[in-house]
Design a protein around this motif. Structure first.
Motif, PDB file in Angstrom:
ATOM      1  N   ASP A   1       0.825  -1.158   0.087  1.00  0.00           N
ATOM      2  CA  ASP A   1       0.017  -0.036  -0.023  1.00  0.00           C
ATOM      3  C   ASP A   1       0.740   1.025  -0.150  1.00  0.00           C
ATOM      4  OD1 ASP A   1      -2.220  -1.300   0.223  1.00  0.00           O
ATOM      5  OD2 ASP A   1      -2.037  -1.755   2.297  1.00  0.00           O
ATOM      6  N   LEU A   2       2.278   0.994   0.020  1.00  0.00           N
ATOM      7  CA  LEU A   2       3.081   2.356   0.052  1.00  0.00           C
ATOM      8  C   LEU A   2       3.165   2.703  -1.144  1.00  0.00           C
ATOM      9  CD1 LEU A   2       5.662   1.359   2.872  1.00  0.00           C
ATOM     10  CD2 LEU A   2       3.788   2.568   3.028  1.00  0.00           C
ATOM     11  N   PRO A   3       3.542   4.082  -1.441  1.00  0.00           N
ATOM     12  CA  PRO A   3       3.353   4.640  -2.783  1.00  0.00           C
ATOM     13  C   PRO A   3       4.715   4.368  -3.471  1.00  0.00           C
ATOM     14  CG  PRO A   3       4.074   6.453  -1.178  1.00  0.00           C
ATOM     15  CD  PRO A   3       3.596   5.098  -0.346  1.00  0.00           C
ATOM     16  N   GLY A   4       5.601   3.951  -2.804  1.00  0.00           N
ATOM     17  CA  GLY A   4       6.861   3.631  -3.684  1.00  0.00           C
ATOM     18  C   GLY A   4       8.188   3.488  -2.717  1.00  0.00           C
ATOM     19  N   PRO A   5       9.313   3.290  -3.355  1.00  0.00           N
ATOM     20  CA  PRO A   5      10.523   3.122  -2.450  1.00  0.00           C
ATOM     21  C   PRO A   5      10.977   4.384  -1.563  1.00  0.00           C
ATOM     22  CG  PRO A   5      11.028   2.179  -4.882  1.00  0.00           C
ATOM     23  CD  PRO A   5       9.486   3.179  -4.581  1.00  0.00           C
ATOM     24  N   GLN A   6      10.896   5.457  -2.070  1.00  0.00           N
ATOM     25  CA  GLN A   6      11.125   6.558  -1.343  1.00  0.00           C
ATOM     26  C   GLN A   6      10.160   6.694  -0.190  1.00  0.00           C
ATOM     27  OE1 GLN A   6      10.769  10.324  -3.740  1.00  0.00           O
ATOM     28  NE2 GLN A   6      11.255  11.601  -1.895  1.00  0.00           N
ATOM     29  N   SER A   7       9.296   6.205  -0.369  1.00  0.00           N
ATOM     30  CA  SER A   7       8.345   6.254   1.009  1.00  0.00           C
ATOM     31  C   SER A   7       8.694   5.278   1.988  1.00  0.00           C
ATOM     32  CB  SER A   7       6.646   6.091   0.587  1.00  0.00           C
ATOM     33  OG  SER A   7       5.839   5.757   1.747  1.00  0.00           O
ATOM     34  N   ARG A   8       9.023   4.229   1.584  1.00  0.00           N
ATOM     35  CA  ARG A   8       9.574   3.195   2.308  1.00  0.00           C
ATOM     36  C   ARG A   8      10.889   3.627   3.031  1.00  0.00           C
ATOM     37  NH1 ARG A   8       9.675  -3.135   1.151  1.00  0.00           N
ATOM     38  NH2 ARG A   8      10.972  -3.889   3.194  1.00  0.00           N
ATOM     39  N   ALA A   9      11.840   4.201   2.551  1.00  0.00           N
ATOM     40  CA  ALA A   9      13.155   4.655   2.945  1.00  0.00           C
ATOM     41  C   ALA A   9      12.768   5.584   3.846  1.00  0.00           C
ATOM     42  CB  ALA A   9      13.849   5.302   1.809  1.00  0.00           C
ATOM     43  N   GLN A  10      11.678   6.725   3.581  1.00  0.00           N
ATOM     44  CA  GLN A  10      11.413   7.661   4.713  1.00  0.00           C
ATOM     45  C   GLN A  10      10.815   7.149   5.951  1.00  0.00           C
ATOM     46  OE1 GLN A  10       8.376  10.229   3.291  1.00  0.00           O
ATOM     47  NE2 GLN A  10       8.680  11.777   5.061  1.00  0.00           N
ATOM     48  N   LEU A  11       9.941   5.909   5.749  1.00  0.00           N
ATOM     49  CA  LEU A  11       9.559   5.273   6.899  1.00  0.00           C
ATOM     50  C   LEU A  11      10.741   4.794   7.835  1.00  0.00           C
ATOM     51  CD1 LEU A  11       6.275   3.793   5.631  1.00  0.00           C
ATOM     52  CD2 LEU A  11       6.552   5.397   7.370  1.00  0.00           C
ATOM     53  N   GLU A  12      11.513   4.033   6.962  1.00  0.00           N
ATOM     54  CA  GLU A  12      12.647   3.274   7.726  1.00  0.00           C
ATOM     55  C   GLU A  12      13.449   4.333   8.575  1.00  0.00           C
ATOM     56  OE1 GLU A  12      15.422   0.409   6.187  1.00  0.00           O
ATOM     57  OE2 GLU A  12      14.290   0.808   4.362  1.00  0.00           O
TER      58      GLU A  12
END
Length: 559
Positions: free
Chosen positions: A178-189
């Motif tokens: 459900d995340l918009p993309g890799p950048q969003s995942r990296a920010q959450l990390e």
């Protein structure tokens, strides 16, 4: 015999450690330990649990990359024979042989569940954590980079408790679709790493909120409206089940009602009245009448009935400002007030040796049932012919905290509710259009927030300012909301402290007493709000900390 390799020596050390732990547990659990040894026992057990959590993930990675599920039966028998007390010969023979035919287990998860007795779901979760924090393994057996490289670096740090890192990786992985993309995942990390470092007690809560915000931002309003509603799920086990899905700004109405019901100093949380409401609707559960006991306080006087009304008017509800930051002994009229000189804590209670304490008539009911009773009371207050006017006094109070600078900059999110629910700009505008707004100026010049030593107790407007800033007890990890906290002076009043917002802080009754007992201290850095300085055994780094449990995730990161 050939010398053992480093891997074999390490495996032998682990086997000896298990034997040593079993022996230590048998010894320590069979003895009466002094307090210091018992506390050290608990500390070591928790450190061992953290180490085992790390070992389990590394073991899952090793099983995955080595193809251990393909071991032949002779190799598995050799491992079982070695057990927890292997000889050097057995350790040297543990290389194992993988079969080219059909093996006992179809994959690594099956080996964990079928041989080690781990639930299949838990086994897959361990393997997924290994892929997120150590490395992924392709079907060809090649190792690739971990899914969460920032959390992986944190996991590799032996000084960090691995359990919150494993939990954060699992939460991000579960939301990946459900995340918009890799950048969003990296920010959450990156946010997860900061939260684990700075606010471990609330890291899981804030990370869950951040993930929900990321997912919600991708959904159009039409999709949210399509899912919102009150759903009837039928009867099961003698109860009718409902499912409620609401927008955050509507959820705050329910959260506010829950907070009021949890607070026994409000009409909504009055235990005797809630008890009466419960038993009035379930007559068969009504408790037998009992004689009043000597230590029981007389019932509160009722306000005179209105002219032409047969029902007494219920007492006005206590506002947050009147409870519970002022202890009962301080509310006593001056003529009857005890002569008490000391820190702002409740004086010792009078002895009750001769009279046994009362048992609360309603505390045996669960918080969930209390919340349901209060909600039903609100609904019954609107029906025609309602017989209990007191229920009409139970009203939610919605408080929204706005970041003025973010609002002027046009940020997508600049507001949150008192209970930490993040609001979009549209949701914040909706609430402001339908509710009264109380401006709170925390540090503006000329505002009547500081009253020096003219008064000892914090007046209502100053407590509102403290609530807007602290949101709840400032002790790290405490979950007591502002409505049930007490205003405390950073500098003790009896030592010349002043009643000022910048020198005041909210503490729950338990941590208020603990602070005055010297179990921790409050400190104020230049231009910062008061913070808690924990003892060195709690925090070896001696960093001032503030509780962010009631903050939104964005506010927690900023704080």
């Amino acid at each position: 015999m050939e010398e053992l390799s480093g891997n074999q020596v390490a495996l032998g050390a682990m086997a000896q450690a298990i034997t040593a732990l079993d022996a230590a547990c048998a010894q320590l659990s069979a003895q009466e330990l002094p307090a210091g040894q018992a506390a050290y026992f608990a500390w070591l057990a928790e450190r061992a649990a953290a180490t085992l959590s790390r070992l389990q993930i590394h073991a899952a990675d090793a099983v995955q990359r080595s193809g251990s599920h393909q071991l032949d039966t002779e190799s598995l028998d050799a491992i079982a024979d070695a057990g927890a007390a292997p000889t050097n010969e057995q350790l040297a023979a543990l290389h194992g042989t993988c079969t080219l035919g059909r093996s006992s287990f179809k994959d690594a998860a099956d080996l964990h569940s079928g041989w080690l007795g781990i639930a299949h779901g838990a086994a897959r979760a361990r393997l997924a954590a290994a892929g997120s924090l150590i490395a992924n393994v392709t079907e060809a057996g090649e190792r690739t980079a971990p899914d969460c490289p920032q959390l992986a670096a944190h996991f590799a740090n032996r000084d960090v408790d691995p359990r919150p890192v494993i939990g954060a990786a699992r939460a991000i992985r579960n939301a990946e679709a459900d995340l918009p993309g890799p950048q969003s995942r990296a920010q959450l990390e990156a946010q997860a790493v900061r939260l684990i470092d700075l606010e471990p007690a609330s890291a899981a809560k804030h990370l869950s909120t951040l993930i929900a915000e990321q997912v919600q931002a991708q959904r159009p309003p039409q999709a949210l409206f399509a899912e919102a509603g009150l759903f009837h799920r039928g009867m099961k086990g003698g109860l009718v089940h409902y499912q409620l899905k609401v927008f955050p700004h509507d959820a705050e109405l329910i959260e506010s009602l829950r907070a009021k019901i949890n607070n026994p100093n409000t009409v909504a949380g009055n235990r005797a009245q809630l008890n009466e409401l419960v038993h009035a609707n379930h007559a068969s559960t009504a408790p037998p009448e009992r004689e009043p006991q000597a230590c029981e306080a007389p019932p509160a006087p009722q306000t005179a009935p209105q002219q032409g009304s047969s029902s007494p008017v219920p007492p006005a509800p206590k506002e947050w400002d009147d409870a519970p930051s002022m202890p009962d002994w301080a509310r006593t009229p001056a003529a009857q007030a005890p002569a008490y000189q000391g820190p702002e804590v409740d004086p010792p209670a009078p002895s009750t040796t001769a009279v046994p304490p009362l048992e609360s008539p309603f505390e045996d009911l669960s918080p969930a049932l209390r919340h349901l009773t209060g909600l039903l009371a609100v609904l019954r207050a609107n029906r025609i012919g309602g017989k209990n006017p007191a229920v009409g006094l139970i009203a939610p109070q919605v408080i929204v905290h706005l970041n003025y600078e973010k609002m002027l900059d046009g940020a997508a999110s600049f507001a949150s509710t008192e209970n930490g629910l993040p609001l979009t700009a549209a949701q914040a505008r909706t609430l402001m259009c339908s509710a009264g707004v109380y401006p709170v100026v925390l540090d503006g010049k000329g505002q009547p927030l500081d009253i020096g030593r003219s008064k000892r107790l914090f007046p209502p407007h100053m407590k509102r300012a403290l609530a807007a800033r602290d949101r709840g007890c400032i002790y790290p990890g405490c979950k007591m909301p502002a409505s049930r906290c007490e205003a405390d002076h950073v500098d003790p009043w009896e030592e010349g402290g002043q009643t000022r917002v910048d020198r005041g802080a909210l503490l729950c009754p338990m941590h208020h007493h603990a602070r005055h007992a010297g179990l921790f201290s409050l400190v104020v850095a230049e231009g910062k709000p008061p913070a808690v300085l924990l003892p060195k055994f709690f925090d070896p780094d001696q960093q001032p900390r503030r509780n962010t449990y009631w903050f939104s995730a964005a506010e927690a990161l900023a704080a």
